[in-house]
Scaffold this motif. Sequence first.
Motif, PDB file in Angstrom:
ATOM      1  N   ALA A 237       0.818  -1.216   0.000  1.00 39.24           N
ATOM      2  CA  ALA A 237       0.000   0.000   0.000  1.00 39.24           C
ATOM      3  C   ALA A 237       0.849   1.261   0.000  1.00 39.24           C
ATOM      4  CB  ALA A 237      -0.932  -0.008   1.208  1.00 39.24           C
ATOM      5  N   ARG A 238       2.101   1.149   0.406  1.00 36.94           N
ATOM      6  CA  ARG A 238       2.974   2.323   0.450  1.00 36.94           C
ATOM      7  C   ARG A 238       3.660   2.610  -0.888  1.00 36.94           C
ATOM      8  NH1 ARG A 238       3.997   0.112   5.749  1.00 36.94           N
ATOM      9  NH2 ARG A 238       5.819  -1.045   4.988  1.00 36.94           N
ATOM     10  N   ILE A 239       3.514   1.725  -1.863  1.00 39.46           N
ATOM     11  CA  ILE A 239       4.147   1.935  -3.162  1.00 39.46           C
ATOM     12  C   ILE A 239       3.366   2.987  -3.949  1.00 39.46           C
ATOM     13  CG2 ILE A 239       4.891   0.833  -5.307  1.00 39.46           C
ATOM     14  CD1 ILE A 239       4.824  -1.836  -3.879  1.00 39.46           C
ATOM     15  N   PRO A 240       4.041   3.937  -4.596  1.00 39.01           N
ATOM     16  CA  PRO A 240       3.318   4.893  -5.441  1.00 39.01           C
ATOM     17  C   PRO A 240       2.548   4.179  -6.546  1.00 39.01           C
ATOM     18  CG  PRO A 240       5.583   5.615  -5.085  1.00 39.01           C
ATOM     19  CD  PRO A 240       5.488   4.214  -4.547  1.00 39.01           C
ATOM     20  N   ALA A 241       1.343   4.632  -6.800  1.00 40.22           N
ATOM     21  CA  ALA A 241       0.523   4.071  -7.880  1.00 40.22           C
ATOM     22  C   ALA A 241       0.855   4.821  -9.164  1.00 40.22           C
ATOM     23  CB  ALA A 241      -0.956   4.190  -7.553  1.00 40.22           C
ATOM     24  N   ILE A 242       1.571   4.162 -10.082  1.00 43.81           N
ATOM     25  CA  ILE A 242       2.025   4.828 -11.293  1.00 43.81           C
ATOM     26  C   ILE A 242       2.171   3.798 -12.415  1.00 43.81           C
ATOM     27  CG2 ILE A 242       4.453   4.574 -10.624  1.00 43.81           C
ATOM     28  CD1 ILE A 242       4.981   7.296 -11.962  1.00 43.81           C
ATOM     29  N   SER A 243       1.957   4.240 -13.621  1.00 42.19           N
ATOM     30  CA  SER A 243       2.047   3.335 -14.763  1.00 42.19           C
ATOM     31  C   SER A 243       3.495   3.117 -15.166  1.00 42.19           C
ATOM     32  CB  SER A 243       1.270   3.900 -15.953  1.00 42.19           C
ATOM     33  OG  SER A 243       1.969   5.000 -16.522  1.00 42.19           O
ATOM     34  N   ILE A 244       3.745   2.033 -15.887  1.00 40.34           N
ATOM     35  CA  ILE A 244       5.084   1.750 -16.402  1.00 40.34           C
ATOM     36  C   ILE A 244       5.522   2.824 -17.395  1.00 40.34           C
ATOM     37  CG2 ILE A 244       4.103   0.181 -18.135  1.00 40.34           C
ATOM     38  CD1 ILE A 244       6.713  -1.318 -18.191  1.00 40.34           C
ATOM     39  N   ASP A 245       4.594   3.408 -18.136  1.00 41.80           N
ATOM     40  CA  ASP A 245       4.966   4.453 -19.090  1.00 41.80           C
ATOM     41  C   ASP A 245       5.590   5.640 -18.373  1.00 41.80           C
ATOM     42  OD1 ASP A 245       4.081   3.440 -21.722  1.00 41.80           O
ATOM     43  OD2 ASP A 245       2.120   3.429 -20.792  1.00 41.80           O
ATOM     44  N   TYR A 246       4.907   6.136 -17.335  1.00 40.03           N
ATOM     45  CA  TYR A 246       5.418   7.296 -16.611  1.00 40.03           C
ATOM     46  C   TYR A 246       6.655   6.948 -15.787  1.00 40.03           C
ATOM     47  CZ  TYR A 246       1.153   9.876 -17.772  1.00 40.03           C
ATOM     48  OH  TYR A 246       0.138  10.513 -18.436  1.00 40.03           O
ATOM     49  N   ALA A 247       6.664   5.778 -15.179  1.00 36.60           N
ATOM     50  CA  ALA A 247       7.758   5.426 -14.282  1.00 36.60           C
ATOM     51  C   ALA A 247       9.042   5.103 -15.020  1.00 36.60           C
ATOM     52  CB  ALA A 247       7.349   4.248 -13.398  1.00 36.60           C
ATOM     53  N   VAL A 248       8.947   4.434 -16.175  1.00 42.49           N
ATOM     54  CA  VAL A 248      10.141   3.900 -16.829  1.00 42.49           C
ATOM     55  C   VAL A 248      10.223   4.251 -18.311  1.00 42.49           C
ATOM     56  CG1 VAL A 248      11.296   1.763 -17.538  1.00 42.49           C
ATOM     57  CG2 VAL A 248      10.429   1.998 -15.208  1.00 42.49           C
ATOM     58  N   MET A 249       9.208   3.888 -19.099  1.00 39.01           N
ATOM     59  CA  MET A 249       9.352   3.896 -20.555  1.00 39.01           C
ATOM     60  C   MET A 249       9.618   5.294 -21.112  1.00 39.01           C
ATOM     61  SD  MET A 249       9.183   0.690 -21.127  1.00 39.01           S
ATOM     62  CE  MET A 249       9.050   0.511 -22.899  1.00 39.01           C
ATOM     63  N   GLU A 250       9.036   6.324 -20.507  1.00 39.65           N
ATOM     64  CA  GLU A 250       9.237   7.678 -21.006  1.00 39.65           C
ATOM     65  C   GLU A 250      10.551   8.291 -20.516  1.00 39.65           C
ATOM     66  OE1 GLU A 250       5.825  10.085 -20.236  1.00 39.65           O
ATOM     67  OE2 GLU A 250       4.432   8.724 -21.274  1.00 39.65           O
ATOM     68  N   LYS A 251      11.265   7.594 -19.630  1.00 39.94           N
ATOM     69  CA  LYS A 251      12.487   8.145 -19.049  1.00 39.94           C
ATOM     70  C   LYS A 251      13.741   7.368 -19.427  1.00 39.94           C
ATOM     71  CE  LYS A 251       9.976   9.707 -14.920  1.00 39.94           C
ATOM     72  NZ  LYS A 251       9.831   9.527 -13.445  1.00 39.94           N
ATOM     73  N   ALA A 252      13.602   6.080 -19.649  1.00 36.49           N
ATOM     74  CA  ALA A 252      14.775   5.239 -19.880  1.00 36.49           C
ATOM     75  C   ALA A 252      15.429   5.579 -21.219  1.00 36.49           C
ATOM     76  CB  ALA A 252      14.384   3.768 -19.837  1.00 36.49           C
ATOM     77  N   GLU A 253      16.730   5.298 -21.299  1.00 33.76           N
ATOM     78  CA  GLU A 253      17.495   5.648 -22.487  1.00 33.76           C
ATOM     79  C   GLU A 253      17.363   4.608 -23.590  1.00 33.76           C
ATOM     80  OE1 GLU A 253      18.808   5.341 -19.410  1.00 33.76           O
ATOM     81  OE2 GLU A 253      18.746   7.475 -18.875  1.00 33.76           O
ATOM     82  N   LYS A 254      17.261   3.350 -23.221  1.00 31.89           N
ATOM     83  CA  LYS A 254      17.319   2.282 -24.209  1.00 31.89           C
ATOM     84  C   LYS A 254      15.932   1.671 -24.386  1.00 31.89           C
ATOM     85  CE  LYS A 254      20.613  -1.268 -25.642  1.00 31.89           C
ATOM     86  NZ  LYS A 254      21.770  -2.113 -25.265  1.00 31.89           N
ATOM     87  N   VAL A 255      15.048   2.444 -25.042  1.00 34.08           N
ATOM     88  CA  VAL A 255      13.662   2.028 -25.258  1.00 34.08           C
ATOM     89  C   VAL A 255      13.430   1.875 -26.756  1.00 34.08           C
ATOM     90  CG1 VAL A 255      11.238   2.632 -24.963  1.00 34.08           C
ATOM     91  CG2 VAL A 255      12.890   3.173 -23.155  1.00 34.08           C
ATOM     92  N   ALA A 256      12.869   0.743 -27.150  1.00 28.06           N
ATOM     93  CA  ALA A 256      12.620   0.446 -28.558  1.00 28.06           C
ATOM     94  C   ALA A 256      11.132   0.210 -28.783  1.00 28.06           C
ATOM     95  CB  ALA A 256      13.406  -0.796 -28.991  1.00 28.06           C
ATOM     96  N   VAL A 257      10.719   0.404 -30.043  1.00 33.18           N
ATOM     97  CA  VAL A 257       9.354   0.093 -30.444  1.00 33.18           C
ATOM     98  C   VAL A 257       9.413  -0.869 -31.624  1.00 33.18           C
ATOM     99  CG1 VAL A 257       9.237   2.187 -31.882  1.00 33.18           C
ATOM    100  CG2 VAL A 257       7.131   1.023 -31.206  1.00 33.18           C
ATOM    101  N   VAL A 258       8.629  -1.924 -31.551  1.00 28.99           N
ATOM    102  CA  VAL A 258       8.479  -2.869 -32.657  1.00 28.99           C
ATOM    103  C   VAL A 258       7.078  -2.675 -33.231  1.00 28.99           C
ATOM    104  CG1 VAL A 258       8.275  -5.302 -33.290  1.00 28.99           C
ATOM    105  CG2 VAL A 258      10.119  -4.557 -31.771  1.00 28.99           C
ATOM    106  N   PRO A 259       6.981  -2.155 -34.463  1.00 32.28           N
ATOM    107  CA  PRO A 259       5.654  -1.955 -35.061  1.00 32.28           C
ATOM    108  C   PRO A 259       5.002  -3.293 -35.404  1.00 32.28           C
ATOM    109  CG  PRO A 259       7.338  -0.614 -36.153  1.00 32.28           C
ATOM    110  CD  PRO A 259       8.054  -1.623 -35.318  1.00 32.28           C
TER     111      PRO A 259
END
Length: 352
Positions: A237-259
């Motif tokens: 219950a003490r963990i922040p409620a946040i999506s993976i997009d906001y927490a990691v994917m929009e910030k990390a350097e090595k992010v790829a997209v496979v269409p």
Amino acid sequence: MTEATITPVILTGGSGTRLWPVSRGARPKQFLRLLGKTTMLEDTLARATGDAFGAPLLVGGAAQEDILQLLAGSDAAIILEPEGRNTAPAIALAALVLEPDTPMLVMPSDHAIADPDAFRDAVIKATALAMQGWLVTFGIAPDGPETGYGYIEQGEALDAGGYRAARFIEKPDRATAEQLLAAGGHHWNGGIFLFTAGAYLDALERHAPDILAGARAAFDAGHRDGTVHRPDAAAFARIPAISIDYAVMEKAEKVAVVPVSMGWSDVGSWDALHAISARDADGNALDGDVLAIDTRNSLVRSTGPTVTTIGVEDLIVVATEDAILVMPRGDSQRVKEAVETLKAKTDGKSRL
């Protein structure tokens, strides 16, 4: 075929309100048979089978334990969240179960994919990138200027048919969505990811250390019953409620997209269900005890009384034993208004 064995990680939480009155908080859409004889969760499990895949790992709410065990099968592992804290903590719990070099395919349990072979081909491409340390998301080929989804802009080309993710774009207005489609190289963000467990935990440690610390504390203080792990409720219950997009994917350097073009839908409304359902010669998607006379381009479903429509078109009519929904096609995003009103009237204790 990839040499690494992929663990399907299926997120089964969700409130289930957008397809009210059939979908309810206690039994959201992933546990319903909306497109055939199997539930959406079973469909999700089925598309991640074969030589490339290992046993699935499901992350869901503690209140869903019985139905998860019924639908998941005996080889599945289950993590039961004491409460919903969004996707970043849920995926962190799954990553803590796995060996660091295990590729984990993270999927919502309530999406529809018409072309599972195309999906699996994209997964193999993504796995090759994941084994190189990339955090991979799947870019859904857009079929129109949709304003209900976020977008991913592709950057430089990478090996294995992927691209560096140049940026994530919030849900746009209509004019912006049209511009993105006209520009090309933009994909819907469908919320499906693939990376190794270690890469995700490393990204959390760098960009969202409070989530990693909280997930680890809840996991370590929890307990296991066979294949079911129960994280500690107070720590979770003490963990922040946040999506993976906001927490990691929009910030990390090595992010790829496979269409990928795979006939994807998040089945996020009754209009979306009508669009992907089998329809008769008059454009109607009918299910249950329904009699449609001189009816066109409508969705009519009943799990309760007989529903008869005469001389209507472009309607959505959904009946259950205790509720009936009637609205024009195109207005199904307004179902949340009915749900919110009913919650206020009944204190959330009935029909939801």
